[in-house]
Enzyme design. Structure first.
Site, PDB file in Angstrom:
ATOM      1  N   HIS A  80       0.840  -1.202   0.000  1.00  0.00           N
ATOM      2  CA  HIS A  80       0.000   0.000   0.000  1.00  0.00           C
ATOM      3  C   HIS A  80       0.873   1.250   0.000  1.00  0.00           C
ATOM      4  CE1 HIS A  80      -3.868  -2.056   0.988  1.00  0.00           C
ATOM      5  NE2 HIS A  80      -3.043  -2.964   1.467  1.00  0.00           N
ATOM      6  N   HIS A  89      -8.861  -8.141  -0.717  1.00  0.00           N
ATOM      7  CA  HIS A  89      -8.403  -8.438   0.640  1.00  0.00           C
ATOM      8  C   HIS A  89      -9.442  -9.357   1.283  1.00  0.00           C
ATOM      9  CE1 HIS A  89      -5.679  -4.985   0.376  1.00  0.00           C
ATOM     10  NE2 HIS A  89      -5.174  -5.306   1.542  1.00  0.00           N
ATOM     11  N   GLU A 147      -8.330 -12.151   6.267  1.00  0.00           N
ATOM     12  CA  GLU A 147      -7.329 -11.509   7.131  1.00  0.00           C
ATOM     13  C   GLU A 147      -8.000 -11.254   8.492  1.00  0.00           C
ATOM     14  OE1 GLU A 147      -6.401  -7.464   6.086  1.00  0.00           O
ATOM     15  OE2 GLU A 147      -4.526  -7.448   7.213  1.00  0.00           O
TER      16      GLU A 147
END
Ligand SMILES: [Zn+2]
Length: 325
Positions: free
Chosen positions: A10, A192, A195
């Site tokens: 990122h 994503h 997680e």
């Protein structure tokens, strides 16, 4: 020096104190602290980080420095050059255009600024545009989707889309429509998942057509999901230090990197937020060698997996494979 690739990084998590000072000077911004020690404290989480919140707080200052075209453009250049100096031969840098509109920039201005920075760095890199999980930002995500469609190239610019943000609060299952459109547009994407949330989040991401999964470290919670990943050859973007710091994995001695490799799931090793975690891709591989006894052959396989899964052309992939051999 070794050659590395990083597919999960990122932009707003990649600032070093030196970069922050340079960006502040460029934009006449007064930093809240002036000495290097306090600046580092603001930008990085302590290794024994207790909560996801203290992790997320670290993004505040970097984002403040990336609200003008000049600031964002220079950030991409600085991060790219920094990665090049660490042995990166290829990186995919991701950012959420909607987080750069606090002042006068539109999302499109942000994309254009980042593309200029990409042109100015000597690093071979591409951009991934992140949509954000959250409340009330549906329009902003739609705009990011449309921008990805407009700027999408096979290589040398915006190459894919992503979904980032608080997975535990805003489950992947809410974003089916967004990815249905992305799929119809022919946009490649990573999501994503797995997680902060469990294997069902990975399942949803796979069902929505994700080519890769950001993290996916919790996939092992469901053998069926493991089978899906293997069967479809979906690459996991594992980020070990990040997973330790956000407590996505509580017992790191049980980190599933080698298990996933053994089970035939294509995995890669990445940094996520190298500035915030005070890490580098070299450190991540070192960590895995120390923790799991990763062999040189396995390390090479992980890098080749990254080449295979990169959002770029076959020609670039051939060149990257040559650089690794
Ligand atoms: Zn991430």
């Amino acid at each position: 020096m070794h050659s590395y690739l990083d597919l999960h990084l990122h932009l707003d998590g990649a600032l070093t104190p030196a970069m922050a000072k340079e960006l502040a000077a460029l934009q006449n911004i007064t930093l809240p602290v002036s000495n290097d020690e306090s600046l580092k404290k603001l930008l990085t989480v302590s290794p024994d980080c207790e909560s996801l919140n203290s992790f997320l707080e670290c993004f505040a200052l970097p984002l403040l420095l990336m609200q003008t075209p000049a600031g964002l453009r220079e950030t991409v250049r600085l991060v790219g050059d920094h990665l090049l100096s660490q042995g990166l031969i290829y990186a995919e840098i991701r950012f959420a255009p909607q987080l750069h509109t606090a002042l006068d920039m539109t999302q499109e201005d942000a994309v254009k600024a980042a593309l200029k920075g990409l042109e100015e760095t000597a690093l071979k890199a591409n951009l991934i545009l992140c949509c954000m999980r959250g409340q009330g930002n549906e329009k902003a995500n739609e705009e990011t989707l449309e921008l990805t469609r407009r700027y999408l190239v096979p290589d040398g610019g915006v190459v894919a889309m992503d979904l980032a943000g608080a997975e535990g609060l805003f489950p992947t299952s809410r974003y089916g429509n967004l990815f249905e459109k992305a799929r119809a547009y022919g946009i490649p994407y990573t999501i994503h998942a797995g997680e902060a949330d469990g294997a069902q989040s990975v399942r949803a991401a796979v069902e929505y057509g994700a080519a890769r999964i950001g993290h996916g470290v919790r996939s092992r919670e469901d053998p069926e999901v493991m089978e899906m990943l293997k069967e479809k050859g979906i690459t996991l973007e594992l980020c070990p230090t990040s997973n330790r710091m956000t407590h996505a994995v509580e017992d790191m001695t049980d980190y599933p990197l080698l298990r996933y490799m053994d089970e035939g799931i294509p995995v890669t090793v990445n940094t996520d937020d190298p500035g915030i975690e005070d890490t580098t891709i070299e450190k991540e591989f070192h960590y895995m060698r120390e923790l799991l006894g990763l062999t040189p052959e396995q390390e090479r396989q992980l890098l080749l997996n990254a080449v295979d899964a990169a959002f770029t052309t076959d020609e670039v992939k051939d060149s990257l494979r040559r650089q690794l051999s």
